[in-house]
Motif scaffolding. Structure first.
Motif, PDB file in Angstrom:
ATOM      1  N   ILE A 101      -3.637   3.162  -4.251  1.00  0.00           N
ATOM      2  CA  ILE A 101      -3.349   4.574  -4.530  1.00  0.00           C
ATOM      3  C   ILE A 101      -4.355   5.438  -3.777  1.00  0.00           C
ATOM      4  CG2 ILE A 101      -3.486   6.367  -6.308  1.00  0.00           C
ATOM      5  CD1 ILE A 101      -2.156   4.568  -8.241  1.00  0.00           C
ATOM      6  N   ILE A 102      -3.854   6.405  -3.029  1.00  0.00           N
ATOM      7  CA  ILE A 102      -4.739   7.360  -2.353  1.00  0.00           C
ATOM      8  C   ILE A 102      -4.876   8.561  -3.285  1.00  0.00           C
ATOM      9  CG2 ILE A 102      -5.083   8.778  -0.282  1.00  0.00           C
ATOM     10  CD1 ILE A 102      -5.052   5.665   0.181  1.00  0.00           C
ATOM     11  N   GLU A 103      -6.059   8.699  -3.877  1.00  0.00           N
ATOM     12  CA  GLU A 103      -6.215   9.706  -4.931  1.00  0.00           C
ATOM     13  C   GLU A 103      -6.273  11.132  -4.386  1.00  0.00           C
ATOM     14  OE1 GLU A 103      -9.690   8.201  -6.844  1.00  0.00           O
ATOM     15  OE2 GLU A 103      -8.578   6.584  -7.817  1.00  0.00           O
ATOM     16  N   ASN A 104      -6.776  11.288  -3.170  1.00  0.00           N
ATOM     17  CA  ASN A 104      -6.941  12.653  -2.642  1.00  0.00           C
ATOM     18  C   ASN A 104      -5.825  13.040  -1.663  1.00  0.00           C
ATOM     19  OD1 ASN A 104      -7.816  10.808  -0.770  1.00  0.00           O
ATOM     20  ND2 ASN A 104      -9.460  12.094   0.045  1.00  0.00           N
ATOM     21  N   TYR A 105      -4.637  12.497  -1.877  1.00  0.00           N
ATOM     22  CA  TYR A 105      -3.555  12.765  -0.920  1.00  0.00           C
ATOM     23  C   TYR A 105      -3.176  14.247  -0.866  1.00  0.00           C
ATOM     24  CZ  TYR A 105      -0.117  12.992  -4.706  1.00  0.00           C
ATOM     25  OH  TYR A 105       0.588  13.358  -5.825  1.00  0.00           O
ATOM     26  N   ARG A 106      -3.304  14.929  -2.012  1.00  0.00           N
ATOM     27  CA  ARG A 106      -2.950  16.366  -2.022  1.00  0.00           C
ATOM     28  C   ARG A 106      -3.950  17.154  -1.186  1.00  0.00           C
ATOM     29  NH1 ARG A 106      -1.974  16.117  -7.601  1.00  0.00           N
ATOM     30  NH2 ARG A 106       0.232  15.967  -8.012  1.00  0.00           N
ATOM     31  N   GLU A 107      -5.232  16.911  -1.435  1.00  0.00           N
ATOM     32  CA  GLU A 107      -6.292  17.610  -0.703  1.00  0.00           C
ATOM     33  C   GLU A 107      -6.153  17.363   0.800  1.00  0.00           C
ATOM     34  OE1 GLU A 107      -6.482  15.829  -3.399  1.00  0.00           O
ATOM     35  OE2 GLU A 107      -8.183  16.298  -4.671  1.00  0.00           O
ATOM     36  N   LEU A 108      -5.888  16.112   1.166  1.00  0.00           N
ATOM     37  CA  LEU A 108      -5.763  15.779   2.596  1.00  0.00           C
ATOM     38  C   LEU A 108      -4.572  16.504   3.224  1.00  0.00           C
ATOM     39  CD1 LEU A 108      -6.468  11.918   2.427  1.00  0.00           C
ATOM     40  CD2 LEU A 108      -7.966  13.667   3.408  1.00  0.00           C
ATOM     41  N   THR A 109      -3.493  16.581   2.447  1.00  0.00           N
ATOM     42  CA  THR A 109      -2.286  17.242   2.962  1.00  0.00           C
ATOM     43  C   THR A 109      -2.585  18.705   3.296  1.00  0.00           C
ATOM     44  OG1 THR A 109      -0.967  15.827   1.545  1.00  0.00           O
ATOM     45  CG2 THR A 109       0.151  17.754   2.437  1.00  0.00           C
ATOM     46  N   VAL A 110      -3.309  19.352   2.375  1.00  0.00           N
ATOM     47  CA  VAL A 110      -3.611  20.778   2.572  1.00  0.00           C
ATOM     48  C   VAL A 110      -4.633  20.936   3.696  1.00  0.00           C
ATOM     49  CG1 VAL A 110      -4.602  22.829   1.459  1.00  0.00           C
ATOM     50  CG2 VAL A 110      -3.088  21.283   0.158  1.00  0.00           C
ATOM     51  N   GLU A 111      -5.732  20.179   3.589  1.00  0.00           N
ATOM     52  CA  GLU A 111      -6.835  20.358   4.539  1.00  0.00           C
ATOM     53  C   GLU A 111      -6.413  20.079   5.980  1.00  0.00           C
ATOM     54  OE1 GLU A 111     -10.318  18.459   3.077  1.00  0.00           O
ATOM     55  OE2 GLU A 111     -11.390  18.803   4.969  1.00  0.00           O
ATOM     56  N   TYR A 112      -5.551  19.098   6.173  1.00  0.00           N
ATOM     57  CA  TYR A 112      -5.154  18.731   7.545  1.00  0.00           C
ATOM     58  C   TYR A 112      -3.761  19.259   7.906  1.00  0.00           C
ATOM     59  CZ  TYR A 112      -9.407  16.071   7.691  1.00  0.00           C
ATOM     60  OH  TYR A 112     -10.743  15.736   7.681  1.00  0.00           O
ATOM     61  N   ALA A 599       5.013  -5.456 -12.618  1.00  0.00           N
ATOM     62  CA  ALA A 599       4.625  -6.181 -11.411  1.00  0.00           C
ATOM     63  C   ALA A 599       3.554  -7.171 -11.808  1.00  0.00           C
ATOM     64  CB  ALA A 599       4.086  -5.235 -10.357  1.00  0.00           C
ATOM     65  N   LYS A 600       3.354  -8.163 -10.987  1.00  0.00           N
ATOM     66  CA  LYS A 600       2.466  -9.264 -11.392  1.00  0.00           C
ATOM     67  C   LYS A 600       1.010  -8.835 -11.482  1.00  0.00           C
ATOM     68  CE  LYS A 600       1.585 -13.521 -12.440  1.00  0.00           C
ATOM     69  NZ  LYS A 600       1.901 -13.917 -13.813  1.00  0.00           N
ATOM     70  N   SER A 601       0.486  -8.260 -10.413  1.00  0.00           N
ATOM     71  CA  SER A 601      -0.920  -7.875 -10.557  1.00  0.00           C
ATOM     72  C   SER A 601      -1.032  -6.361 -10.536  1.00  0.00           C
ATOM     73  CB  SER A 601      -1.806  -8.526  -9.499  1.00  0.00           C
ATOM     74  OG  SER A 601      -1.197  -8.457  -8.261  1.00  0.00           O
ATOM     75  N   VAL A 602      -1.798  -5.860 -11.496  1.00  0.00           N
ATOM     76  CA  VAL A 602      -1.825  -4.419 -11.725  1.00  0.00           C
ATOM     77  C   VAL A 602      -3.049  -3.837 -11.021  1.00  0.00           C
ATOM     78  CG1 VAL A 602      -1.748  -2.624 -13.484  1.00  0.00           C
ATOM     79  CG2 VAL A 602      -0.598  -4.792 -13.873  1.00  0.00           C
ATOM     80  N   THR A 603      -2.840  -3.437  -9.781  1.00  0.00           N
ATOM     81  CA  THR A 603      -3.967  -2.976  -8.977  1.00  0.00           C
ATOM     82  C   THR A 603      -4.051  -1.449  -8.924  1.00  0.00           C
ATOM     83  OG1 THR A 603      -2.570  -3.340  -7.055  1.00  0.00           O
ATOM     84  CG2 THR A 603      -4.137  -5.055  -7.568  1.00  0.00           C
ATOM     85  N   VAL A 604      -3.419  -0.808  -9.904  1.00  0.00           N
ATOM     86  CA  VAL A 604      -3.622   0.630 -10.072  1.00  0.00           C
ATOM     87  C   VAL A 604      -4.051   0.845 -11.520  1.00  0.00           C
ATOM     88  CG1 VAL A 604      -1.966   1.300  -8.313  1.00  0.00           C
ATOM     89  CG2 VAL A 604      -1.187   1.015 -10.645  1.00  0.00           C
ATOM     90  N   GLU A 605      -4.750   1.941 -11.769  1.00  0.00           N
ATOM     91  CA  GLU A 605      -5.212   2.121 -13.155  1.00  0.00           C
ATOM     92  C   GLU A 605      -4.256   2.975 -13.969  1.00  0.00           C
ATOM     93  OE1 GLU A 605      -8.626   4.659 -13.979  1.00  0.00           O
ATOM     94  OE2 GLU A 605      -8.915   4.767 -11.834  1.00  0.00           O
TER      95      GLU A 605
END
Ligand code: M6R
Length: 605
Positions: A101-112, A599-605
Motif C-alpha cells: 500500500i502506498i500511503e502517500n498516494y494522494r499527496e504525491l498526486t497533488v505535489e507532482y 487472501a492468504k497472507s495479510v500484508t496490509v494493516e
C-alpha cells in the motif's frame, strides 16, 4: 496479499506468467493481469476481473512470443474490483505491478500534478505515473528517486518500454523471491511460482534494486553498490504445492498434518528431550523468562492461545496473548523480562511484523514460530523456530495451526525444564505424548465420514455456536473462525459458562450448538451448559473423548475423538473442527480454497 510474477529469458513469457499466477492465486483473486514487452509489437496488456482462469481464457487472443513480462493477481485495497484497477498499470513508458500500500498516494498526486495521467482509483497507478514523470532514460536513477518519495509498503516489478527484456524490481516489507535458471530469470511474491523452474533462489533484500536480464540478475543497494544475496535452497518440491488427487488444497493439507507434525517435532527431540541446538535458541533465553507475551493474528493467534494455556497451567508462568493489530497501537507494557513469541505461517503479516519490531525495541527477546523460510518475520526476530508444514495453499489455515501448537509445546517443555519447573522425567513424558500428536490426528481422520454427515446437517444453518471451557474454549475460537471464513455461516465461540449471561437469548429451535468437552475436570459443567441449550431447542453436537458416553438428553450427535490428555486432545479436536468447516463449505458449493474477500497472507494493516 496480491501475487506478483515476472519473467525474462528465452521462453515465451505468456504461459510462464499465467501459470505463475495460478500458483499464486491464493494471495488474492479479485482480478488478474499480465503485460508483455514484445520485441515487434511493443507493450501488450491483458487484464480481467475474476479468477486467473478467466485471464487465461481472455489471454488466448494475445498473439505473442514475447519473452519478457510481468503478471499480477489482485486483492483489492484501493479501488473496487474492476479491469481499470487491475494490474499491471501503464503510464507512458512505465508498466508496473505492485503488492503493498502506498500511503502517500494522494499527496504525491497533488505535489507532482499526476491526476491527469490517472485512469484508475489505485495507489499503484500513482507510482507508475510518478516514475514516468521522473524517468529521463536511466531506470535505476528514476527508481531511486521514486522510492525515496514513497511512504508505505511495496514490492514493485517494473518494465520500461525502451528497455526490452529487462525487469527492474524493488521492495519494502512486501516479499519478493527471485531465481536464475537455464532459460531465464524469474521473480515472484513467493516460492510456489518459482519452484517449477529452480530450487535455488534468493530473498530480495529490502530497499535494493534488481535488474533482471535474460541470464542474470544484478542486485545493488540504493547507493549503487553491487550486492551478492545469499542463495537458499527450497526444501519442498512442486508436488507439495499441488492437490495430489484431493479435490481441494484444504482437504489435502488437513490430511498432511501427521507428517507435518513429525517434521516439526522430531528433529527437535534428542534422547527424548526437547532440543533447540539446531535452531540456535540458547537455554539462557528461556531460563530468564518471567513472563511470556504471545503476539499473532487469526488462526496463528489461536495456536498461541493453546500454547499459552499449557505454559500457564503446567509452568505457572504468566502469558498474555495479544492480537497483533491491537498490540502495536496500545503502547504495550513489555520489557526485557518478557519473552515475546510471534506466530506466523507466512512470516509476512504486517501487523505481526510491526508488533515484533515494537517488542524488540523495548528490550524483549523475540522468538518467532514461522513456516516460510527466510520470510521477513523470521529474519527480524532474535530466534526462529521454523515449523515444517510445507507450503499451505488453502486460505484457511489447517496444518500450519497444528504445527504452531506443537512448536509452542516444544518451547513450553524446554522452558519448563531449563527453569527447573519440570523434571527430566516430566519433560520426557510430555515430549513422548507430543510425539503422538500425528497419530491422534490420523485416528481422528478415520472418522471423517461421520463428521461429513454432521456438516451436511449444519450446512443450512444461519448461525452456529461453539462452546467450551479452558483449552476447549480456545479450540472453539478457532472452530468458529474456520467455519465463518469458508462457509460464510455466522459462527460464534463462547466460553460455555458465559452463555447464560446474554448469548443464550439467541438459542432457538434447531440452532446448532457444538460443544467441545475434552477436559474431564470441567466436563460435567459443560454438560450442564449443553442441557441448558438443548432444553431451549438447540441441535447439540458434542465433541468429546471416546470414553465419554453421554445419554440422549445431552446431545443429538456425538463426535468421538481418541482418548488423550486434554493438552494433546487439541490435535484431534483441530482435525474435527477443520473437517466440519471443510465439509460444510463444500456442501454449500463454495470455493473452499479461495473464500470470498480473503487472501492468504495479510500484508496490509
Ligand atoms: O501468515 P499468518 O500466520 O501470520 O496469518 C495470520 C492470519 O491471517 C491467518 O492465520 C488467518 O487467520 C487464517 N488464514 C485463517 O484460516
Amino acid at each position: 496479499m496480491c501475487g506478483i510474477v515476472g519473467f525474462t529469458g528465452e521462453l515465451p513469457a505468456k504461459d510462464i506468467l499465467i501459470s505463475g499466477l495460478e500458483q499464486l492465486e491464493y494471495r488474492g483473486y479479485d482480478s488478474a493481469g499480465i503485460a508483455i514487452l514484445d520485441q515487434e509489437k511493443g507493450l501488450l496488456l491483458k487484464k480481467k476481473t475474476g479468477h486467473v482462469a478467466d485471464l487465461r481464457e481472455a489471454a488466448k487472443d494475445m498473439d505473442t512470443a514475447g519473452t519478457c513480462g510481468i503478471g499480477h493477481t489482485r486483492w483489492a485495497t484501493h479501488g473496487g474490483v474492476t479491469e481499470a484497477n487491475a494490474h499491471p498499470h501503464n503510464c507512458g513508458s512505465v508498466t508496473l505491478i505492485h503488492n503493498g500500500i502506498i500511503e502517500n498516494y494522494r499527496e504525491l498526486t497533488v505535489e507532482y500534478g499526476l491526476s491527469e495521467k490517472l485512469k484508475s482509483e489505485t495507489d499503484t497507478e500513482v507510482v507508475a505515473a510518478l516514475l514516468d514523470k521522473i524517468y529521463e532514460g536511466d531506470p535505476i536513477v528514476a527508481i531511486r528517486k521514486t522510492v525515496k518519495l514513497l511512504a508505505g509498503t511495496f514490492a514493485l516489478c517494473i518494465m520500461f518500454s525502451d528497455r526490452p527484456n529487462v525487469i527492474y524490481c524493488v521492495r519494502n516489507v512486501s516479499p519478493l523471491v527471485a531465481a536464475v535458471f537455464d532459460e531465464g530469470t524469474i521473480i515472484a511474491s513467493d516460492l510456489t511460482a518459482l519452484i517449477p523452474y529452480s530450487k535455488k533462489y534468493f530473498v530480495v533484500p529490502e530497499y535494493h534494486i534488481l535488474t533482471m536480464m535474460k541470464d542474470s540478475i544484478h542486485v545493488e543497494d540504493m547507493k549503487g553498490n553491487k550486492v551478492t544475496p545469499e542463495i537458499l535452497t527450497v526444501d519442498w518440491d512442486i508436488n507439495s504445492a499441488q492437490k495430489g488427487g484431493y479435490p481441494h488444497f484444504m482437504l489435502k493439507e488437513i490430511y498432511e498434518q501427521p507428517e507435518a507434525l513429525e517434521r516439526t517435532i522430531m528433529p527437535r527431540v534428542s534422547d527424548g528431550m526437547p532440543d533447540f541446538t539446531e535452531d540456535g535458541i540458547p537455554d539462557e533465553v528461556l531460563e530468564k523468562v518471567k513472563r511470556v507475551v504471545v503476539v499473532a493474528c487469526g488462526t496463528a493467534m489461536h495456536a498461541g492461545m493453546v500454547g499459552a494455556k499449557v505454559i500457564e497451567s503446567r509452568l505457572r508462568i504468566p502469558v498474555q496473548v495479544e492480537i497483533a493489530s491491537e498490540f502495536r497501537y496500545k503502547d504495550p507494557i513489555i520489557d526485557e523480562e518478557a519473552l515475546t513469541v510471534i506466530l506466523s505461517q507466512s512470516g509476512e503479516t504486517t501487523d505481526t511484523l510491526e508488533a515484533l519490531k515494537i517488542a524488540k525495541s523495548r528490550g524483549s527477546k523475540t522468538i518467532s514460530i514461522v513456516n516460510v523460510k527466510g520470510s521477513t518475520i523470521a529474519r527480524e526476530s532474535d530466534y526462529v523456530l521454523y515449523t515444517h508444514a510445507g507450503p499451505e495453499i488453502a486460505v484457511a489455515s489447517t496444518k500450519a495451526y497444528t504445527v504452531q501448537i506443537s512448536a509452542m509445546y516444544l518451547l513450553a517443555a524446554r522452558m519448563g525444564f531449563v527453569k527447573g519447573i519440570l523434571s527430566e522425567e516430566e519433560t520426557k513424558e510430555f515430549i513422548a505424548k507430543l510425539s503422538g500428536a500425528g497419530e491422534l490426528i490420523s485416528k481422528t481422520l478415520e472418522n471423517a465420514n461421520n463428521i461429513k454427515r454432521i456438516a451436511n446437517h449444519i450446512k443450512l444453518a444461519q448461525d452456529v455456536f461453539y462452546i467450551g471451557r479452558g483449552i476447549d474454549y480456545t479450540m472453539s475460537l478457532e472452530a468458529s473462525l474456520k467455519l465463518k471464513e469458508i462457509s460464510y455461516i455466522h459462527a460464534e465461540a463462547y466460553a460455555a459458562g458465559e452463555l447464560k449471561h446474554g448469548t443464550i437469548a439467541l438459542i432457538s429451535e434447531n440452532v446448532p450448538v457444538i460443544a467441545i468437552a475434552t477436559e474431564p475436570s470441567v466436563y460435567p459443567k459443560t454438560i450442564s451448559n449443553m442441557k441448558e441449550v438443548k432444553s431451549r431447542g438447540a441441535y447439540v453436537i458434542l465433541i468429546s473423548q471416546d470414553a465419554e458416553k453421554p445419554d440422549d438428553s445431552v446431545c443429538d450427535r456425538q463426535i468421538r475423538i481418541p482418548d488423550a490428555e486434554p493438552t494433546f486432545s487439541v490435535f484431534s479436536t483441530a482435525a474435527v473442527l477443520q473437517l466440519i468447516a471443510y465439509y460444510t463449505s463444500d456442501a454449500r458449493g463454495l470455493d473452499v480454497d479461495k473464500p470470498r474477500n480473503l487472501a492468504k497472507s495479510v500484508t496490509v494493516e
